[in-house]
Design a protein around this motif. Structure first.
Motif, mmCIF file in Angstrom:
data_model
loop_
_atom_site.group_PDB
_atom_site.id
_atom_site.type_symbol
_atom_site.label_atom_id
_atom_site.label_comp_id
_atom_site.label_asym_id
_atom_site.label_seq_id
_atom_site.Cartn_x
_atom_site.Cartn_y
_atom_site.Cartn_z
ATOM 1 N N GLU A 96 -30.608 -39.932 56.701
ATOM 2 C CA GLU A 96 -30.632 -39.859 58.158
ATOM 3 C C GLU A 96 -30.713 -41.215 58.854
ATOM 4 O O GLU A 96 -30.166 -41.375 59.949
ATOM 5 C CB GLU A 96 -31.828 -38.988 58.603
ATOM 6 C CG GLU A 96 -31.774 -37.552 58.093
ATOM 7 C CD GLU A 96 -30.587 -36.780 58.635
ATOM 8 O OE1 GLU A 96 -30.089 -37.151 59.712
ATOM 9 O OE2 GLU A 96 -30.139 -35.828 57.973
ATOM 10 N N PHE A 97 -31.383 -42.196 58.261
ATOM 11 C CA PHE A 97 -31.536 -43.481 58.941
ATOM 12 C C PHE A 97 -30.196 -44.196 59.158
ATOM 13 O O PHE A 97 -29.914 -44.666 60.271
ATOM 14 C CB PHE A 97 -32.515 -44.364 58.174
ATOM 15 C CG PHE A 97 -33.042 -45.514 58.983
ATOM 16 C CD1 PHE A 97 -33.708 -45.280 60.180
ATOM 17 C CD2 PHE A 97 -32.864 -46.828 58.570
ATOM 18 C CE1 PHE A 97 -34.196 -46.336 60.954
ATOM 19 C CE2 PHE A 97 -33.353 -47.888 59.328
ATOM 20 C CZ PHE A 97 -34.008 -47.639 60.524
ATOM 21 N N ASN A 104 -27.398 -38.784 76.614
ATOM 22 C CA ASN A 104 -27.631 -37.715 75.639
ATOM 23 C C ASN A 104 -27.463 -38.212 74.209
ATOM 24 O O ASN A 104 -28.250 -37.858 73.320
ATOM 25 C CB ASN A 104 -26.668 -36.552 75.901
ATOM 26 C CG ASN A 104 -27.008 -35.795 77.168
ATOM 27 O OD1 ASN A 104 -28.135 -35.854 77.651
ATOM 28 N ND2 ASN A 104 -26.039 -35.100 77.727
ATOM 29 N N VAL A 105 -26.451 -39.044 73.970
ATOM 30 C CA VAL A 105 -26.223 -39.567 72.628
ATOM 31 C C VAL A 105 -27.366 -40.493 72.216
ATOM 32 O O VAL A 105 -27.844 -40.449 71.076
ATOM 33 C CB VAL A 105 -24.871 -40.301 72.552
ATOM 34 C CG1 VAL A 105 -24.726 -41.017 71.214
ATOM 35 C CG2 VAL A 105 -23.725 -39.315 72.739
ATOM 36 N N LEU A 106 -27.810 -41.346 73.134
ATOM 37 C CA LEU A 106 -28.939 -42.233 72.841
ATOM 38 C C LEU A 106 -30.201 -41.425 72.555
ATOM 39 O O LEU A 106 -30.955 -41.739 71.622
ATOM 40 C CB LEU A 106 -29.170 -43.187 74.010
ATOM 41 C CG LEU A 106 -28.161 -44.333 74.166
ATOM 42 C CD1 LEU A 106 -28.404 -45.083 75.477
ATOM 43 C CD2 LEU A 106 -28.263 -45.299 72.986
ATOM 44 N N THR A 107 -30.440 -40.414 73.352
ATOM 45 C CA THR A 107 -31.611 -39.556 73.130
ATOM 46 C C THR A 107 -31.541 -38.886 71.772
ATOM 47 O O THR A 107 -32.538 -38.825 71.034
ATOM 48 C CB THR A 107 -31.706 -38.491 74.240
ATOM 49 O OG1 THR A 107 -31.786 -39.139 75.513
ATOM 50 C CG2 THR A 107 -32.929 -37.606 74.042
ATOM 51 N N TYR A 108 -30.341 -38.394 71.440
ATOM 52 C CA TYR A 108 -30.158 -37.711 70.153
ATOM 53 C C TYR A 108 -30.414 -38.662 68.987
ATOM 54 O O TYR A 108 -31.157 -38.337 68.048
ATOM 55 C CB TYR A 108 -28.746 -37.147 70.064
ATOM 56 C CG TYR A 108 -28.399 -36.572 68.716
ATOM 57 C CD1 TYR A 108 -28.945 -35.363 68.298
ATOM 58 C CD2 TYR A 108 -27.536 -37.237 67.847
ATOM 59 C CE1 TYR A 108 -28.641 -34.824 67.056
ATOM 60 C CE2 TYR A 108 -27.229 -36.717 66.607
ATOM 61 C CZ TYR A 108 -27.785 -35.510 66.220
ATOM 62 O OH TYR A 108 -27.476 -34.992 64.979
ATOM 63 N N SER A 109 -29.823 -39.852 69.040
ATOM 64 C CA SER A 109 -29.964 -40.783 67.919
ATOM 65 C C SER A 109 -31.394 -41.290 67.779
ATOM 66 O O SER A 109 -31.897 -41.445 66.660
ATOM 67 C CB SER A 109 -29.000 -41.967 68.091
ATOM 68 O OG SER A 109 -29.317 -42.712 69.247
ATOM 69 N N LYS A 151 -33.265 -39.025 64.972
ATOM 70 C CA LYS A 151 -32.927 -39.791 63.767
ATOM 71 C C LYS A 151 -33.850 -41.002 63.582
ATOM 72 O O LYS A 151 -34.576 -41.090 62.588
ATOM 73 C CB LYS A 151 -31.471 -40.280 63.841
ATOM 74 C CG LYS A 151 -30.428 -39.180 64.028
ATOM 75 C CD LYS A 151 -30.188 -38.415 62.768
ATOM 76 C CE LYS A 151 -29.041 -37.430 62.942
ATOM 77 N NZ LYS A 151 -28.777 -36.628 61.729
ATOM 78 N N ILE A 152 -33.797 -41.940 64.544
ATOM 79 C CA ILE A 152 -34.476 -43.224 64.373
ATOM 80 C C ILE A 152 -35.995 -43.063 64.337
ATOM 81 O O ILE A 152 -36.664 -43.534 63.406
ATOM 82 C CB ILE A 152 -34.072 -44.208 65.492
ATOM 83 C CG1 ILE A 152 -32.556 -44.386 65.533
ATOM 84 C CG2 ILE A 152 -34.773 -45.551 65.288
ATOM 85 C CD1 ILE A 152 -31.971 -44.976 64.285
#
Length: 362
Positions: free
Chosen positions: A278-279, A209-214, A218-219
């Motif tokens: 954001e980056f 979930n954290v990887l998906t969010y970032s 964001k990225i």
């Protein structure tokens, strides 16, 4: 959003220079955030009121208007949060009086809600860059084409709002409330569960979930904004050369292209602010998932600073519009200061009329 999740997680932060800075910044975060919010909330309301006017409706202003809505939704619920957790109580106070169950629920709501509004803002920024790039390249003109494009933009905005909520549903489920009971006082405090990011105790579902969010919120948006911003800069440079070549031949077209160039520059500034805000945040989250103790030693001390920078980005657009957009500035002055001007004009007209009457009588 940065929160003091548990007593244990805060005690594990090494007393490095970064940790010292984070502690100092946390002590001033409350009132500095309130200052930004008390400026940003009314100015975003002004943005919405001006950009939603019938005579201001166009695809670019529609995107900027709903961007202001997302910024407003970010700042309004942040005010009671920062008053309670940073101003009413010491930021490092973990007492049951501060961390009651209702406030823990509010914190959980705010974490998920602000993640959603930031995602909406980021993808609206992408839409803004893509739309402006397509608009500069398009040769289709006329009122029918403009109405069709405006309708398309409204669908894009709706899709961004809806998809941002749906994509983050797994992330909503990652955060949970846990309780700690003080043995001496027998009082219970409620905290957001530490996700133990960057450790062997991180749950696989939380890591995903954290990887998906970032990555998705964001990225990827920042990469897309970078690509299309570069394309806009190239188009802006080319159109500037062509405009100078045609300046003496078709002055009307040159003036129209000059207005388009000013609008494009303003949008580029808005997009660059997204990238600056954001980056780095997305990169820090991404690194926190793979580097041990990075979350505790780097991300957490910088959390309040990143929150404040994001709030400043939410609040600054009004100033950009006033400085860089003649149309916005003119409409704003007309809407909010026209009553005074109209009164002065009436007084001046009455004085002129009375003078004329007196002169005629004489």
């Amino acid at each position: 959003m940065a929160t003091n999740e548990t007593i244990n997680s805060s005690e594990q932060i090494e007393k490095s220079a970064l940790a010292v800075f984070g502690g100092w910044f946390t002590s001033i975060h409350g009132y500095s955030s309130l200052t930004v919010c008390f400026f940003g909330i009314p100015t975003n309301l002004i943005n919405i009121s001006v950009l939603s006017r019938i005579d201001m409706r166009n695809p670019t202003n529609a995107l900027l208007c709903w961007l202001a809505v997302a910024d407003l939704l970010t700042m309004v619920p942040y005010v009671p949060f920062v008053i309670h957790f940073y101003c009413a109580f010491d930021p490092y106070d973990y007492s049951p009086e501060k961390f009651t169950f209702p406030w823990a629920v509010y914190m959980l709501f705010l974490i998920n809600f602000v993640a959603t509004t930031h995602t909406i803002s980021n993808w609206l920024g992408v839409s803004l860059a893509v739309f402006r790039f397509v608009q500069l390249r398009s040769t289709t003109k006329g009122p029918v084409a403009k109405r069709r494009l405006y309708s398309t933009i409204l669908k894009v905005i709706t899709g961004v709002y809806v998809c941002s909520c749906l994509v983050l549903v797994p992330n909503y489920m990652s955060n949970k409330i846990v309780e700690y009971t003080d043995i001496t006082t027998n009082k219970t405090a409620f905290f957001i569960e530490d996700i133990k990011l960057g450790t062997n105790d991180t749950k696989p579902i939380v890591l995903v979930n954290v990887l998906t969010y970032s990555i998705l919120t964001k990225i990827v948006p920042c990469i897309l904004m970078t690509v299309f911003s570069g394309s806009l800069l190239i188009s802006l440079n080319l159109s500037g050369r062509q405009r100078r070549q045609r300046l003496s031949v078709t002055s009307n077209n040159a003036r129209r292209e000059n207005r388009q160039a000013k609008t494009t520059r303003m949008l580029l500034v808005v997009i660059i602010l997204f990238l600056v805000t954001e980056f780095p945040h997305g990169l820090l989250i991404l690194i926190s998932t793979v580097v041990p103790k990075f979350y505790q030693n780097v991300y957490t001390p910088l959390g309040d600073l990143m929150d404040l920078v994001a709030l400043v980005n939410n609040a600054i657009n009004f100033l950009l519009y006033c400085i860089m957009s003649t149309q916005f500035r003119t409409k704003f002055l007309e809407m909010y200061f026209n009553k005074l001007s109209s009164f002065e004009d009436r007084e001046r007209n009455q004085l002129t009329t009375s003078l004329n009457i007196t002169t005629t009588s004489v």
